[in-house]
Write a protein that holds these residues in place. Structure first.
Motif, PDB file in Angstrom:
ATOM      1  N   GLN A 131      -8.093  35.439 -25.041  1.00 46.16           N
ATOM      2  CA  GLN A 131      -6.928  35.667 -24.184  1.00 46.16           C
ATOM      3  C   GLN A 131      -5.746  36.138 -25.031  1.00 46.16           C
ATOM      4  OE1 GLN A 131      -7.560  35.463 -20.911  1.00 46.16           O
ATOM      5  NE2 GLN A 131      -9.626  34.922 -21.563  1.00 46.16           N
ATOM      6  N   THR A 132      -4.677  36.555 -24.384  1.00 48.91           N
ATOM      7  CA  THR A 132      -3.502  37.000 -25.143  1.00 48.91           C
ATOM      8  C   THR A 132      -2.223  36.406 -24.580  1.00 48.91           C
ATOM      9  OG1 THR A 132      -3.393  38.965 -23.744  1.00 48.91           O
ATOM     10  CG2 THR A 132      -4.395  39.252 -25.902  1.00 48.91           C
TER      11      THR A 132
ATOM     12  N   GLU B 258      -4.519  26.702 -15.425  1.00 44.52           N
ATOM     13  CA  GLU B 258      -5.324  27.429 -16.415  1.00 44.52           C
ATOM     14  C   GLU B 258      -6.787  27.043 -16.213  1.00 44.52           C
ATOM     15  OE1 GLU B 258      -4.931  29.808 -18.965  1.00 44.52           O
ATOM     16  OE2 GLU B 258      -7.095  29.473 -19.040  1.00 44.52           O
ATOM     17  N   ARG B 259      -7.702  28.008 -16.428  1.00 43.98           N
ATOM     18  CA  ARG B 259      -9.127  27.690 -16.231  1.00 43.98           C
ATOM     19  C   ARG B 259      -9.821  27.227 -17.519  1.00 43.98           C
ATOM     20  NH1 ARG B 259     -12.290  32.248 -17.294  1.00 43.98           N
ATOM     21  NH2 ARG B 259     -13.940  31.806 -15.807  1.00 43.98           N
ATOM     22  N   TYR B 260      -9.222  27.442 -18.698  1.00 41.80           N
ATOM     23  CA  TYR B 260      -9.811  26.941 -19.948  1.00 41.80           C
ATOM     24  C   TYR B 260      -9.172  25.615 -20.346  1.00 41.80           C
ATOM     25  CZ  TYR B 260     -12.317  31.246 -21.044  1.00 41.80           C
ATOM     26  OH  TYR B 260     -13.182  32.297 -21.028  1.00 41.80           O
TER      27      TYR B 260
ATOM     28  N   VAL C  66      -9.879  35.791 -13.553  1.00 41.34           N
ATOM     29  CA  VAL C  66     -11.321  35.610 -13.393  1.00 41.34           C
ATOM     30  C   VAL C  66     -11.586  34.528 -12.348  1.00 41.34           C
ATOM     31  CG1 VAL C  66     -13.447  35.028 -14.630  1.00 41.34           C
ATOM     32  CG2 VAL C  66     -11.610  36.226 -15.822  1.00 41.34           C
TER      33      VAL C  66
ATOM     34  N   GLY D  65      -2.370  31.080 -14.924  1.00 40.00           N
ATOM     35  CA  GLY D  65      -2.714  31.539 -16.270  1.00 40.00           C
ATOM     36  C   GLY D  65      -1.767  30.963 -17.311  1.00 40.00           C
ATOM     37  N   THR D  66      -1.906  29.665 -17.594  1.00 43.80           N
ATOM     38  CA  THR D  66      -1.022  28.996 -18.560  1.00 43.80           C
ATOM     39  C   THR D  66      -1.163  29.598 -19.953  1.00 43.80           C
ATOM     40  OG1 THR D  66      -1.569  26.960 -17.346  1.00 43.80           O
ATOM     41  CG2 THR D  66      -0.308  26.710 -19.392  1.00 43.80           C
ATOM     42  N   GLY D  67      -2.409  29.891 -20.347  1.00 40.47           N
ATOM     43  CA  GLY D  67      -2.659  30.464 -21.673  1.00 40.47           C
ATOM     44  C   GLY D  67      -2.053  29.602 -22.763  1.00 40.47           C
ATOM     45  N   SER D  68      -1.209  30.194 -23.594  1.00 44.19           N
ATOM     46  CA  SER D  68      -0.557  29.456 -24.680  1.00 44.19           C
ATOM     47  C   SER D  68       0.528  28.509 -24.158  1.00 44.19           C
ATOM     48  CB  SER D  68       0.097  30.443 -25.640  1.00 44.19           C
ATOM     49  OG  SER D  68       1.204  31.068 -24.990  1.00 44.19           O
TER      50      SER D  68
ATOM     51  N   ASP E 164      -9.137  26.909 -10.933  1.00 42.95           N
ATOM     52  CA  ASP E 164      -9.150  28.336 -10.628  1.00 42.95           C
ATOM     53  C   ASP E 164      -7.858  28.679  -9.893  1.00 42.95           C
ATOM     54  OD1 ASP E 164      -9.504  30.899  -9.776  1.00 42.95           O
ATOM     55  OD2 ASP E 164     -11.378  30.524  -8.691  1.00 42.95           O
ATOM     56  N   GLY E 165      -6.963  29.326 -10.619  1.00 38.01           N
ATOM     57  CA  GLY E 165      -5.645  29.625 -10.082  1.00 38.01           C
ATOM     58  C   GLY E 165      -5.647  30.606  -8.919  1.00 38.01           C
TER      59      GLY E 165
ATOM     60  N   THR F 214      -0.099  35.672 -14.483  1.00 39.66           N
ATOM     61  CA  THR F 214      -0.069  36.321 -15.797  1.00 39.66           C
ATOM     62  C   THR F 214      -1.449  36.826 -16.215  1.00 39.66           C
ATOM     63  OG1 THR F 214      -0.319  34.260 -17.045  1.00 39.66           O
ATOM     64  CG2 THR F 214       1.915  34.905 -16.475  1.00 39.66           C
TER      65      THR F 214
ATOM     66  N   GLN G  35       4.962  31.508 -21.526  1.00 41.95           N
ATOM     67  CA  GLN G  35       5.682  31.921 -20.311  1.00 41.95           C
ATOM     68  C   GLN G  35       6.164  30.692 -19.533  1.00 41.95           C
ATOM     69  OE1 GLN G  35       6.046  35.407 -18.296  1.00 41.95           O
ATOM     70  NE2 GLN G  35       7.595  33.860 -17.836  1.00 41.95           N
TER      71      GLN G  35
ATOM     72  N   GLU H   5       2.779  29.096 -11.645  1.00 43.67           N
ATOM     73  CA  GLU H   5       2.301  30.096 -12.608  1.00 43.67           C
ATOM     74  C   GLU H   5       0.772  30.040 -12.660  1.00 43.67           C
ATOM     75  OE1 GLU H   5       2.572  31.366 -17.343  1.00 43.67           O
ATOM     76  OE2 GLU H   5       2.684  29.250 -16.794  1.00 43.67           O
TER      77      GLU H   5
HETATM   78  N1  SAH Z   1       1.090  33.063 -19.521  1.00 42.36           N
HETATM   79  C1  SAH Z   1       0.244  33.082 -20.681  1.00 42.36           C
HETATM   80  C2  SAH Z   1      -0.604  34.346 -20.711  1.00 42.36           C
HETATM   81  C3  SAH Z   1      -2.028  34.016 -20.943  1.00 42.36           C
HETATM   82  S1  SAH Z   1      -3.206  35.304 -20.686  1.00 42.36           S
HETATM   83  C4  SAH Z   1       1.047  32.905 -21.963  1.00 42.36           C
HETATM   84  O1  SAH Z   1       2.286  32.942 -21.921  1.00 42.36           O
HETATM   85  O2  SAH Z   1       0.452  32.686 -23.023  1.00 42.36           O
HETATM   86  C5  SAH Z   1      -3.809  34.909 -19.073  1.00 42.36           C
HETATM   87  C6  SAH Z   1      -4.397  33.536 -18.876  1.00 42.36           C
HETATM   88  O3  SAH Z   1      -4.895  33.489 -17.538  1.00 42.36           O
HETATM   89  C7  SAH Z   1      -5.583  33.218 -19.775  1.00 42.36           C
HETATM   90  O4  SAH Z   1      -5.335  32.025 -20.462  1.00 42.36           O
HETATM   91  C8  SAH Z   1      -6.749  33.063 -18.807  1.00 42.36           C
HETATM   92  O5  SAH Z   1      -7.682  32.077 -19.201  1.00 42.36           O
HETATM   93  C9  SAH Z   1      -6.040  32.662 -17.530  1.00 42.36           C
HETATM   94  N2  SAH Z   1      -6.786  32.899 -16.299  1.00 42.36           N
HETATM   95  C10 SAH Z   1      -7.540  33.976 -15.955  1.00 42.36           C
HETATM   96  N3  SAH Z   1      -8.072  33.803 -14.727  1.00 42.36           N
HETATM   97  C11 SAH Z   1      -7.630  32.598 -14.275  1.00 42.36           C
HETATM   98  C12 SAH Z   1      -7.836  31.850 -13.092  1.00 42.36           C
HETATM   99  N4  SAH Z   1      -8.594  32.292 -12.087  1.00 42.36           N
HETATM  100  N5  SAH Z   1      -7.230  30.650 -12.983  1.00 42.36           N
HETATM  101  C13 SAH Z   1      -6.457  30.162 -13.980  1.00 42.36           C
HETATM  102  N6  SAH Z   1      -6.225  30.815 -15.122  1.00 42.36           N
HETATM  103  C14 SAH Z   1      -6.800  32.014 -15.281  1.00 42.36           C
END
Ligand code: SAH
Length: 213
Positions: free
Chosen positions: A57-58, A105-107, A206, A84-87, A132-133, A149, A90, A82
């Motif tokens: 991810q990024t 976040e899904r991971y 995803v 896609g929490t990712g890191s 699953d967001g 995101t 945001q 939000e």
């Molecule tokens: N907002 C983050 C950006 C992360 S990239 C930041 O500031 O770092 C996008 C993120 O969305 C990834 O971590 C990915 O795992 C997550 N993602 C993708 N599909 C998702 C879903 N269906 N539900 C939740 N998170 C999801």
């Protein structure tokens, strides 16, 4: 150059790129981006570029984070969803500008790291959820603002439906890899109004949950 000097340069660059909202610039200034990237990437934390995080991810380019935040037109009393929490970067920027951030976040691994950062930075107005967001957070809906995101293949109506009917705003990248557009959706009693903001590059949103992570 120190982080501080790099940060000042970045803020100046964001202003030149059209980020005029002082509250948004202030929030970017307050969040230490170096804590949201791997140790090896820290020297690049204040470059205006996206950086890799784990699970392929990024973390978005600071300009995109600031642009999306500005496009949300946040109010201090707003509750923001939000996807896609990712890191967590945001989320941290948003947390300085609104009442509560609810982030999904899904991971599991990414979410756990983000939660540790929120604790370290004493950001107590962020609520996290593993899931699953794409389905949103129906138990907490409606939301004044929604920010996605990761790029949805088509307009995610399940999320739009969780927007406040009285002036809710969602900012979401929509499209296939290589052809994504950032869209702003406003909701009022007449319905949904879509506005194309700019071409973007995001990892895909995803469906469902990853296996074992
Ligand atoms: N907002 C983050 C950006 C992360 S990239 C930041 O500031 O770092 C996008 C993120 O969305 C990834 O971590 C990915 O795992 C997550 N993602 C993708 N599909 C998702 C879903 N269906 N539900 C939740 N998170 C999801």
């Amino acid at each position: 150059m120190s982080y501080e000097a790099h940060k000042i340069r970045l803020i100046m660059e964001l202003r030149k790129q059209g980020i005029t909202d002082k509250r948004v610039l202030g929030a970017v200034e307050r969040v230490p981006r170096e804590l949201f990237v791997a140790d090896a990437m820290r020297s690049e934390a204040y470059e205006n570029i996206p950086l890799p995080i784990s699970q392929g991810q990024t973390i978005s380019q600071p300009f995109i984070v600031a642009y999306m935040t500005q496009a949300l037109a946040l109010g201090e009393r707003d509750r923001v969803l939000e996807i896609g929490t990712g890191s967590g970067y945001q989320s941290a920027v948003l947390a300085h500008l609104c009442r509560r951030v609810c982030t999904i976040e899904r991971y599991r691994t990414l979410l756990a790291q983000a939660e540790t950062r929120f604790e370290t930075l004493k950001l107590h107005n962020i609520t996290t959820r593993l899931g699953d967001g794409g389905k949103g957070w129906p138990e907490l809906a409606p939301f004044a603002r929604i920010i996605v995101t990761a790029a949805a293949p088509t307009m995610p109506s399940a999320l739009a439906d969780q927007l406040d009917e009285d002036g809710g705003i969602m900012v979401v990248p929509v499209g296939q890899p290589g052809a994504q557009t950032l869209i702003r959706v406003r909701r009022d009693d007449a319905g949904f109004h879509e506005e194309r903001l700019l071409d973007v590059r995001f990892v895909p949103l995803v469906d469902g949950m990853p296996q074992g992570r």
